[in-house]
Design a protein around this motif. Structure first.
Motif, mmCIF file in Angstrom:
data_model
loop_
_atom_site.group_PDB
_atom_site.id
_atom_site.type_symbol
_atom_site.label_atom_id
_atom_site.label_comp_id
_atom_site.label_asym_id
_atom_site.label_seq_id
_atom_site.Cartn_x
_atom_site.Cartn_y
_atom_site.Cartn_z
ATOM 1 N N VAL A 186 0.851 -1.195 0.000
ATOM 2 C CA VAL A 186 0.000 0.000 0.000
ATOM 3 C C VAL A 186 0.884 1.241 0.000
ATOM 4 O O VAL A 186 1.770 1.387 0.851
ATOM 5 C CB VAL A 186 -0.931 0.019 1.230
ATOM 6 C CG1 VAL A 186 -1.731 1.320 1.273
ATOM 7 C CG2 VAL A 186 -1.862 -1.191 1.220
ATOM 8 N N ARG A 187 0.641 2.113 -0.968
ATOM 9 C CA ARG A 187 1.372 3.390 -1.040
ATOM 10 C C ARG A 187 0.354 4.516 -1.233
ATOM 11 O O ARG A 187 -0.616 4.363 -1.972
ATOM 12 C CB ARG A 187 2.379 3.367 -2.179
ATOM 13 C CG ARG A 187 3.145 4.681 -2.361
ATOM 14 C CD ARG A 187 4.164 4.575 -3.482
ATOM 15 N NE ARG A 187 5.283 3.720 -3.104
ATOM 16 C CZ ARG A 187 6.305 3.432 -3.911
ATOM 17 N NH1 ARG A 187 6.331 3.917 -5.147
ATOM 18 N NH2 ARG A 187 7.278 2.652 -3.497
ATOM 19 N N LEU A 188 0.608 5.645 -0.579
ATOM 20 C CA LEU A 188 -0.304 6.780 -0.654
ATOM 21 C C LEU A 188 0.472 8.022 -1.071
ATOM 22 O O LEU A 188 1.452 8.394 -0.424
ATOM 23 C CB LEU A 188 -0.967 7.002 0.707
ATOM 24 C CG LEU A 188 -2.254 7.824 0.759
ATOM 25 C CD1 LEU A 188 -3.341 7.178 -0.077
ATOM 26 C CD2 LEU A 188 -2.732 7.961 2.198
ATOM 27 N N GLU A 223 3.518 2.889 2.752
ATOM 28 C CA GLU A 223 4.392 3.994 2.379
ATOM 29 C C GLU A 223 3.587 5.256 2.104
ATOM 30 O O GLU A 223 2.448 5.196 1.635
ATOM 31 C CB GLU A 223 5.218 3.628 1.142
ATOM 32 C CG GLU A 223 6.189 2.480 1.380
ATOM 33 C CD GLU A 223 6.928 2.081 0.124
ATOM 34 O OE1 GLU A 223 8.059 1.592 0.237
ATOM 35 O OE2 GLU A 223 6.347 2.243 -0.984
ATOM 36 N N MET A 224 4.235 6.394 2.366
ATOM 37 C CA MET A 224 3.638 7.709 2.100
ATOM 38 C C MET A 224 4.601 8.505 1.244
ATOM 39 O O MET A 224 5.817 8.519 1.513
ATOM 40 C CB MET A 224 3.372 8.427 3.417
ATOM 41 C CG MET A 224 2.825 9.836 3.257
ATOM 42 S SD MET A 224 1.148 9.840 2.636
ATOM 43 C CE MET A 224 0.399 11.085 3.654
ATOM 44 N N PRO A 267 9.306 7.660 -1.182
ATOM 45 C CA PRO A 267 8.402 6.984 -0.246
ATOM 46 C C PRO A 267 9.009 6.888 1.154
ATOM 47 O O PRO A 267 10.185 6.582 1.313
ATOM 48 C CB PRO A 267 8.212 5.601 -0.869
ATOM 49 C CG PRO A 267 9.407 5.399 -1.749
ATOM 50 C CD PRO A 267 9.808 6.750 -2.229
ATOM 51 N N VAL A 268 8.192 7.160 2.153
ATOM 52 C CA VAL A 268 8.589 7.016 3.550
ATOM 53 C C VAL A 268 7.866 5.795 4.101
ATOM 54 O O VAL A 268 6.638 5.727 4.092
ATOM 55 C CB VAL A 268 8.225 8.275 4.366
ATOM 56 C CG1 VAL A 268 8.560 8.080 5.833
ATOM 57 C CG2 VAL A 268 8.952 9.491 3.805
ATOM 58 N N ARG A 269 8.631 4.813 4.560
ATOM 59 C CA ARG A 269 8.053 3.568 5.061
ATOM 60 C C ARG A 269 7.490 3.781 6.461
ATOM 61 O O ARG A 269 8.137 4.372 7.329
ATOM 62 C CB ARG A 269 9.123 2.475 5.078
ATOM 63 C CG ARG A 269 8.635 1.089 5.470
ATOM 64 C CD ARG A 269 7.704 0.483 4.444
ATOM 65 N NE ARG A 269 8.296 0.331 3.127
ATOM 66 C CZ ARG A 269 8.935 -0.772 2.725
ATOM 67 N NH1 ARG A 269 9.077 -1.803 3.547
ATOM 68 N NH2 ARG A 269 9.425 -0.846 1.499
#
Length: 694
Positions: free
Chosen positions: A178-180, A216-217, A225-227
């Motif tokens: 999932v990534r946002l 991730e964001m 991406p920041v985990r």
């Protein structure tokens, strides 16, 4: 604007969307942004050759524009017969390969693993509010079924918490990644844009479920991406971006001199707070030069707790003196490195225009202001945890006066200095130093605490209040003075009393053993036979002393803070000013004794109640507000309430003014026991001058 859904329930209603599109007619409705805004992130995750299922297509032009740039395998579905008919008619000639079908997204007729991507623009948001998310879960299950391994569900959303939580939990349980992405708002269109930022949720299907969640964001379409470890952390990051979006919208469209809006900027790599920005606007009608639209004021390190920067009134005065239409006050955080003023300005510059006042041109230069162009200086010398008070730190800072100070700060309320002492070169240090160039590695070893300097103004008033005992007058020479003090802090007040008030004995009651240890280790607190410490609850100690009946005190002082930040009184805790305790304090005083209370109360009703209870037990009260602080010191005499309390208070005030000179003379140059002479830096007469009769 009137065409937008009025309630969350309408948002997922098929009947609502039927009415919506019939009323909308031919005009495309670009919910959450058009192709130009979304193309960067769409091309990142959806290949041109992919078979794409567009869920809840509406009459958006997005699919048409994607088709025109090469996406030829788009299947568009929507629950509205009206919109499907209209879209097929609109594209029959120009885009014969673009199909629109009336299909319920929770029950699609497509084969398993038949699509490489599913695109959703606002449909999840519409469905998640109905039947506690049952419709949305049904749609997500269908998406998961029709996507092949490696396929992606790409969802454009406003990221309402319940919506994101539902989707994230669903795909995490399936073992998907999932990534946002939080998309950057377009500048210059504040009147047309949403207050909330638009997010793009990207969920990727794996052949084997991932054993640990991948969450991730990303900021922007290309942000790194920041985990994140947990879904809760991802939701928290979303809330921060939404709050920031609302704040930016508000700041770019309105001004409010009384709002005191603030936000915290964190390091993307660590998530640790780095700057706190507080926005202060000038009041309406203020005469501000046209060129003075906007400025950033950088608070020197170590000065962020000063009244001018930490209080609403102080910030208003700062903004008025700077004379800008909008002033953003930037405070730096502890445990962060800042190289110089230029580096700080470079860091803040990309954020500046987000906070600009309404109507200011985007290319206008924004000045950075400071005190003398100096970042200040801060050195953390100790950090630990108290079971009672939480995490704390001890730090050395350089004040705006150029002097060095040591502070104890509990990080649960980092804007409040618990204790503070001034530092001076130690007796063993003979090397001259320029304080502006003190190096953290060498500073602590060559500095000592100046016990003759009280950093807290309310401590000075409490000491001056001892003039009511006639300390230093010829008739009281050699007469012992006994003090009971509840609240140790760094030990500055009791040490001052022991070192400078003649014939005094002090008992301090301190609840937290960690505070006692910190006071000894970092604030040079040295108890002896004239200065003793009782570790324990102050209320229990007062009750025990009152029950014993064999000890009386000339002064009882309350300087104890309240750990409950939800109450409008931060000093003392409410239990200390209950009638039963005040009665016990009254009985613990000698006939000449006084009760000295440091009262810090922002709740006017609560403050009035406390004052009434104190007055019921101590009819003769003098008070003094501490300039620039909420603190108010009450000097309470135990005289009998015979209807002449006002007259008694005026007599006490008159005698205090005379006795102040005697007390000042008694605070002589003294030795601290190491061969070093210390001077008491206090002006008793000045402190007593502003006392008022209550």
């Amino acid at each position: 604007m009137s065409l937008l859904p009025r309630t969350a329930e309408e948002f997922s209603s098929a009947e609502y969307w039927e009415r919506f599109f019939k009323k909308r007619g031919e005009k495309a409705f670009e919910w959450y942004g058009d192709y130009n805004k979304l193309c960067g992130v769409l091309h990142k995750y959806i290949k041109v050759q992919d078979k794409v299922l567009v869920v809840g297509c509406g009459n958006s032009e997005l699919s048409e524009q994607m088709y025109d740039v090469g996406y030829k395998h788009l299947t568009n579905i929507d629950i509205s017969e009206t919109v499907v008919t209209h879209m097929n008619q609109r594209n029959a000639e120009r885009r014969p390969g673009l199909t629109f079908q009336q299909v319920d997204a929770t029950q699609t007729p497509y084969e398993d693993a038949s699509y490489q991507a599913a695109l959703d623009k606002g449909t999840l948001d519409a469905m998640a509010s109905e039947e506690e998310g049952a419709l949305a879960r049904g749609m997500l299950a269908e998406v998961g079924r029709v996507l092949s391994v490696g396929g992606r569900y790409v969802c454009v959303t406003l990221a309402q918490e319940s919506v994101v939580q539902l989707a994230v939990e669903h795909f995490v349980q399936l073992g998907w990644a999932v990534r946002l992405h939080c998309l950057q708002e377009e500048s210059g269109k504040e009147e047309d844009s949403f207050a909330l930022p638009v997010f793009v949720l990207v969920c990727t299907k794996f052949r084997q479920p991932m054993p640990a969640p991948i969450l991730e964001m990303c900021l922007g379409e290309d942000g790194a991406p920041v985990r994140l470890a947990r879904a809760a952390d991802l939701l928290a990051a979303v809330r921060e971006r939404q709050a920031y979006g609302v704040l930016k919208k508000r700041l770019r469209t309105t001004t409010d001199a009384g709002s005191n809006l603030s936000l915290t900027l964190c390091r993307a790599e660590t998530g640790l707070p780095r700057y706190t920005l507080t926005v202060q606007d000038c009041p309406p009608g203020a005469k501000v030069p046209r060129s003075n639209q906007f400025a950033i004021f950088i608070v020197p390190q170590g000065s962020e707790t000063a009244w001018q920067y930490s209080s609403a009134e102080g910030r208003r005065q700062l903004a008025a003196s700077a004379n800008f239409r909008r002033l953003v006050i930037a405070a730096m955080h502890r445990n962060q490195e800042y190289s110089d003023m230029q580096a700080v300005q470079s860091e803040l510059s990309p954020m500046v225009m987000d906070l600009a006042p309404p109507g200011m041109p985007a290319n206008q230069q924004v000045p950075f202001l400071s005190v003398g162009g100096d970042l200040g200086w801060r050195e953390e010398v100790s950090r630990g945890v108290s079971e009672l008070s939480g995490e704390y730190c001890v730090e050395n800072v350089k004040g705006e006066d150029g002097e060095l100070y040591r502070r104890l700060v509990f990080l649960s309320n980092a804007s409040l200095v618990q204790s503070e002492s001034r530092l001076v070169p130690s007796a063993s240090s003979h090397k001259k130093r320029n304080k502006k160039k003190v190096k953290p590695a060498a500073s602590s070893a060559s500095l000592s605490v100046d016990s003759g300097f009280l950093c807290c103004a309310h401590h000075e008033v409490m000491v001056a209040g001892l003039a009511a005992l006639g300390v230093g007058t010829p008739e009281n020479k050699g007469v012992p003075v006994s003090v009971l003090l509840v609240g140790l802090g760094g030990g500055g007040l009791p040490q001052f009393l022991r070192d400078f008030v003649p014939d005094v004995t002090v008992e301090v009651v301190e609840l937290d053993p960690v505070v006692m240890r910190v006071a000894k280790e970092w604030f040079e607190f040295r108890p002896d036979e004239r200065l003793t410490v009782t570790l324990g609850d102050g209320l229990e100690r007062i009750c025990a002393l009152e029950r014993g009946g064999d000890r009386l005190f000339d002064a009882v002082m309350f300087d104890v803070d309240n750990k409950d930040s939800t109450v409008g009184m931060s000093c003392p805790p409410a239990a200390f000013v209950e009638t039963s305790i005040l009665q016990k304090v009254h009985r613990l005083l000698t006939p000449r004794g006084i009760f000295i209370l440091n009262l810090v109360c922002r709740d006017s009703a609560l403050r009035k109640s406390v004052r009434e209870r104190v007055a019921a037990e101590f009819p003769t009260i003098l008070s003094r507000k501490v300039e620039g602080e909420v603190n108010e010191v009450l000097l309470c005499s135990r005289g009998a309430d015979d209807g002449t309390s006002d007259a008694a208070a005026r007599i006490l005030l008159s005698s205090l003014n005379r006795a102040g000179k005697s007390l000042q003379g008694a605070l002589l140059l003294r030795s601290d026991g190491t061969g070093t002479n210390r001077q008491a830096h206090i002006d008793v007469a000045e402190l007593l001058k502003d006392l008022k009769v209550e």
